[in-house]
Design a protein around this motif. Structure first.
Motif, PDB file in Angstrom:
ATOM      1  N   TYR A  33     -21.071 -13.409 -12.290  1.00 23.02           N
ATOM      2  CA  TYR A  33     -19.640 -13.623 -12.464  1.00 23.02           C
ATOM      3  C   TYR A  33     -19.362 -15.123 -12.384  1.00 23.02           C
ATOM      4  CZ  TYR A  33     -19.419  -8.648 -11.448  1.00 23.02           C
ATOM      5  OH  TYR A  33     -19.603  -7.295 -11.470  1.00 23.02           O
ATOM      6  N   PHE A  35     -16.218 -18.099 -12.100  1.00 21.13           N
ATOM      7  CA  PHE A  35     -14.845 -18.273 -11.617  1.00 21.13           C
ATOM      8  C   PHE A  35     -14.395 -19.713 -11.827  1.00 21.13           C
ATOM      9  CE2 PHE A  35     -14.691 -14.338  -9.088  1.00 21.13           C
ATOM     10  CZ  PHE A  35     -16.034 -14.069  -8.936  1.00 21.13           C
ATOM     11  N   TYR A  37     -11.423 -22.129  -9.846  1.00 24.70           N
ATOM     12  CA  TYR A  37     -10.430 -22.246  -8.794  1.00 24.70           C
ATOM     13  C   TYR A  37      -9.753 -23.604  -8.893  1.00 24.70           C
ATOM     14  CZ  TYR A  37     -12.286 -18.211  -6.235  1.00 24.70           C
ATOM     15  OH  TYR A  37     -12.678 -16.947  -5.855  1.00 24.70           O
ATOM     16  N   GLN A  39      -7.697 -26.458  -6.587  1.00 25.28           N
ATOM     17  CA  GLN A  39      -7.397 -26.890  -5.227  1.00 25.28           C
ATOM     18  C   GLN A  39      -6.370 -28.010  -5.277  1.00 25.28           C
ATOM     19  OE1 GLN A  39     -10.496 -28.805  -2.842  1.00 25.28           O
ATOM     20  NE2 GLN A  39      -9.800 -27.676  -1.043  1.00 25.28           N
ATOM     21  N   LEU A  45      -7.701 -23.178  -1.963  1.00 26.97           N
ATOM     22  CA  LEU A  45      -8.255 -22.883  -3.282  1.00 26.97           C
ATOM     23  C   LEU A  45      -7.501 -21.701  -3.888  1.00 26.97           C
ATOM     24  CD1 LEU A  45     -10.712 -24.538  -2.039  1.00 26.97           C
ATOM     25  CD2 LEU A  45     -12.077 -23.307  -3.709  1.00 26.97           C
ATOM     26  N   PHE A  47      -7.271 -18.992  -6.946  1.00 21.72           N
ATOM     27  CA  PHE A  47      -8.033 -18.328  -7.993  1.00 21.72           C
ATOM     28  C   PHE A  47      -7.317 -18.490  -9.337  1.00 21.72           C
ATOM     29  CE2 PHE A  47     -10.432 -14.968  -9.986  1.00 21.72           C
ATOM     30  CZ  PHE A  47      -9.522 -14.329 -10.808  1.00 21.72           C
ATOM     31  N   ARG A  50     -11.707 -14.960 -13.447  1.00 20.12           N
ATOM     32  CA  ARG A  50     -13.055 -14.439 -13.247  1.00 20.12           C
ATOM     33  C   ARG A  50     -13.528 -13.841 -14.562  1.00 20.12           C
ATOM     34  NH1 ARG A  50     -15.286  -9.300  -9.662  1.00 20.12           N
ATOM     35  NH2 ARG A  50     -15.031  -7.975 -11.492  1.00 20.12           N
ATOM     36  N   PHE A  91     -12.580 -26.283  -9.377  1.00 20.08           N
ATOM     37  CA  PHE A  91     -13.946 -25.880  -9.076  1.00 20.08           C
ATOM     38  C   PHE A  91     -14.356 -24.715  -9.968  1.00 20.08           C
ATOM     39  CE2 PHE A  91     -14.967 -28.350  -5.364  1.00 20.08           C
ATOM     40  CZ  PHE A  91     -13.736 -28.648  -4.806  1.00 20.08           C
ATOM     41  N   SER A  95     -21.324 -16.360  -9.152  1.00 18.82           N
ATOM     42  CA  SER A  95     -21.692 -15.322  -8.203  1.00 18.82           C
ATOM     43  C   SER A  95     -22.667 -14.402  -8.918  1.00 18.82           C
ATOM     44  CB  SER A  95     -20.441 -14.561  -7.755  1.00 18.82           C
ATOM     45  OG  SER A  95     -20.760 -13.440  -6.970  1.00 18.82           O
ATOM     46  N   LYS A 102     -23.207 -14.265  -3.321  1.00 17.34           N
ATOM     47  CA  LYS A 102     -22.501 -15.352  -2.663  1.00 17.34           C
ATOM     48  C   LYS A 102     -22.106 -16.374  -3.725  1.00 17.34           C
ATOM     49  CE  LYS A 102     -26.454 -18.289  -1.559  1.00 17.34           C
ATOM     50  NZ  LYS A 102     -27.275 -18.860  -0.478  1.00 17.34           N
ATOM     51  N   TYR A 103     -21.075 -17.123  -3.445  1.00 16.99           N
ATOM     52  CA  TYR A 103     -20.534 -18.033  -4.430  1.00 16.99           C
ATOM     53  C   TYR A 103     -21.264 -19.377  -4.393  1.00 16.99           C
ATOM     54  CZ  TYR A 103     -16.506 -15.076  -5.426  1.00 16.99           C
ATOM     55  OH  TYR A 103     -15.698 -14.063  -5.833  1.00 16.99           O
ATOM     56  N   PHE A 105     -20.676 -23.036  -5.749  1.00 13.53           N
ATOM     57  CA  PHE A 105     -19.619 -23.857  -6.317  1.00 13.53           C
ATOM     58  C   PHE A 105     -20.189 -25.127  -6.938  1.00 13.53           C
ATOM     59  CE2 PHE A 105     -15.530 -22.085  -5.134  1.00 13.53           C
ATOM     60  CZ  PHE A 105     -15.883 -21.152  -4.175  1.00 13.53           C
ATOM     61  N   GLY A 106     -19.525 -25.569  -7.991  1.00 16.25           N
ATOM     62  CA  GLY A 106     -19.801 -26.893  -8.514  1.00 16.25           C
ATOM     63  C   GLY A 106     -19.148 -27.938  -7.618  1.00 16.25           C
ATOM     64  N   THR A 107     -19.374 -29.183  -7.923  1.00 15.29           N
ATOM     65  CA  THR A 107     -18.858 -30.271  -7.099  1.00 15.29           C
ATOM     66  C   THR A 107     -17.385 -30.557  -7.355  1.00 15.29           C
ATOM     67  OG1 THR A 107     -19.732 -31.807  -8.732  1.00 15.29           O
ATOM     68  CG2 THR A 107     -21.062 -31.433  -6.770  1.00 15.29           C
TER      69      THR A 107
END
Lengths: 115, 118
Positions: A33, A35, A37, A39, A45, A47, A50, A91, A95, A102-103, A105-107
């Motif tokens: 999956y 996503f 997000y 921020q 964060l 959503f 997805r 971001f 997943s 678990k997720y 994340f990119g930077t």
């Protein structure tokens, strides 16, 4: 190994310009999956979207659109006619089943929209 | 209250203090997470709890001690922290099944606790 790369650290655009945020992911799983997000300065964060790995259909939601291409392992996010309120850090996350979902994340990409 | 709440929102502590961060989710999710977000660094997953059981500890120093008394509450106990531990600490929750994230909205994040260690 699973990884998410957001090569753009910071982007500045003038209001009403279109802007695309890049996201490239790596995974060997066939079920995963993706996503996005947002921020804002407040820190929480939020959503945005997805997508699952079996659905490559692009999606549009108002001024937001997402381009999912498995061939290039990319899940790019475009904001059309940007507004100052779009200023935030965005971001991309992955997943996947082998990671027990678990997720990863990119930077993040900091977007600044100037009035 | 709805969603994921975190208290306090801001915390300043000395290196010898002991404090706790609290997270509460009102979404009926079965998994909860602690993330650390430092300036100009990616989100770092610290701990994962699934059905109140810790399923992941990503090499987090022992000065951070999580506690999950039930599926709605998650704590992060802090003691003898270092200045480099100053960061935004985010809590999240999600509904996880064997086939992946069950909630189409993914992980829900709290507003975070901005921690400053002097």
């Amino acid at each position: 190994a699973q990884k998410v790369t957001q090569a753009q650290t910071e982007i500045s655009v003038v209001e009403k310009e279109d802007v695309t945020l890049d996201c490239v992911y790596e995974t060997r799983d066939t079920t995963y999956y993706l996503f996005w997000y947002k921020q804002p300065p407040s820190g929480e964060l939020v959503f945005l979207i997805r997508r699952n790995s079996f659905d490559e259909q692009n999606e549009i939601s108002g001024r937001y659109s997402w381009n999912f291409q498995k061939s290039t392992s990319s899940f790019n996010f475009t904001i059309t006619a940007s507004q100052v309120v779009d200023s935030a850090v965005y971001f991309c996350a992955l997943s996947a089943s082998s990671g027990t979902y678990k997720y990863i994340f990119g930077t993040g990409t900091r977007l600044k929209v100037l009035a | 209250e709805t969603g994921v709440t975190q208290t306090p929102r801001h915390l300043v502590m000395g290196m010898t203090n002991k404090k706790s961060l609290k997270c509460e989710q009102h979404l009926g999710h079965n998994a909860m997470y602690w993330y650390k977000q430092s300036a100009k660094k990616p989100l770092e997953l610290m701990f994962v709890y699934n059905f109140k059981e810790q399923t992941e500890n990503n090499s987090v120093p022992s000065r951070f001690s999580p506690e999950c008394p039930n599926s709605s509450h998650l704590f992060l106990h802090l003691h003898t922290l270092q200045p480099e531990d100053s960061a935004l600490y985010l809590c999240a929750s999600s509904q996880i099944t064997n086939t992946g994230p069950a909630d189409p909205l993914g992980e829900f994040f709290g507003p975070g606790t901005r921690l400053t260690v002097l």
